[in-house]
Design a protein around this motif. Structure first.
Motif: not given
Length: 160
Positions: A8, A132, A135, A137
């Motif tokens: 991520k 999403r 990926r 954060v």
């Protein structure tokens, strides 16, 4: 069988993004994990018909006076009309287009609802469906991580 998943990547609460298809770069975006669909500011949203009498969506992305925009309309033959819940909980019918947004030098195609965000601080909002897909954060204490990573990589290339 195991699949190799890419790690991520980190985004800050604000990011500078590019829209290569629209030739727009360095646009300030708010990363909003509370929003499902991404949004982009535009004005004068209306439907016209093309030469074959098919409907086309015509918009002016961002503000004509903003750096990087030329004030010319963009047309979209593929678009949808969806109910989108705004930040105040109100459901609004908005046009939605597919657009390519660039983060960390990589292109991501995502849905963007079109709305007048002139009263908002940031003209672009990046929602969960995009986060999403890439990926990502989010670290709310950081800003412009994608842009800074690209700038560092470019500086290393010039020193080599």
């Amino acid at each position: 069988m195991t699949s190799a998943r890419s790690p991520k990547r980190l985004l800050g609460r604000r990011e500078l993004v590019n829209f290569p298809t629209f030739a727009l770069g360095g646009i300030e975006a708010k990363v909003d994990t509370g929003a499902y669909t991404s949004a982009i500011h535009c004005a004068n949203i209306h439907i016209e018909t093309d030469a074959e009498q098919r409907p086309v969506l015509v918009v002016y992305l961002l503000d004509p006076g903003r750096d990087g925009t030329d004030g010319h309309p963009l047309t979209f033959s593929e678009f949808a009309l969806r109910d989108i819940r705004s930040s105040n909980g109100e459901v609004q019918e908005r046009y939605v287009i597919r657009a390519v947004v660039q983060l960390y030098g990589e292109n991501f195609e995502a849905d963007f609802s079109l709305s007048d965000r002139s009263d908002m601080k940031y003209p672009v909002l990046l929602g969960r469906s995009l986060l999403r897909q890439g990926r990502f954060v989010v670290d709310v204490a950081k800003r412009n991580l994608s842009y800074k990573a690209l700038a560092r990589a470019a500086a290393r290339r010039t020193r080599s």
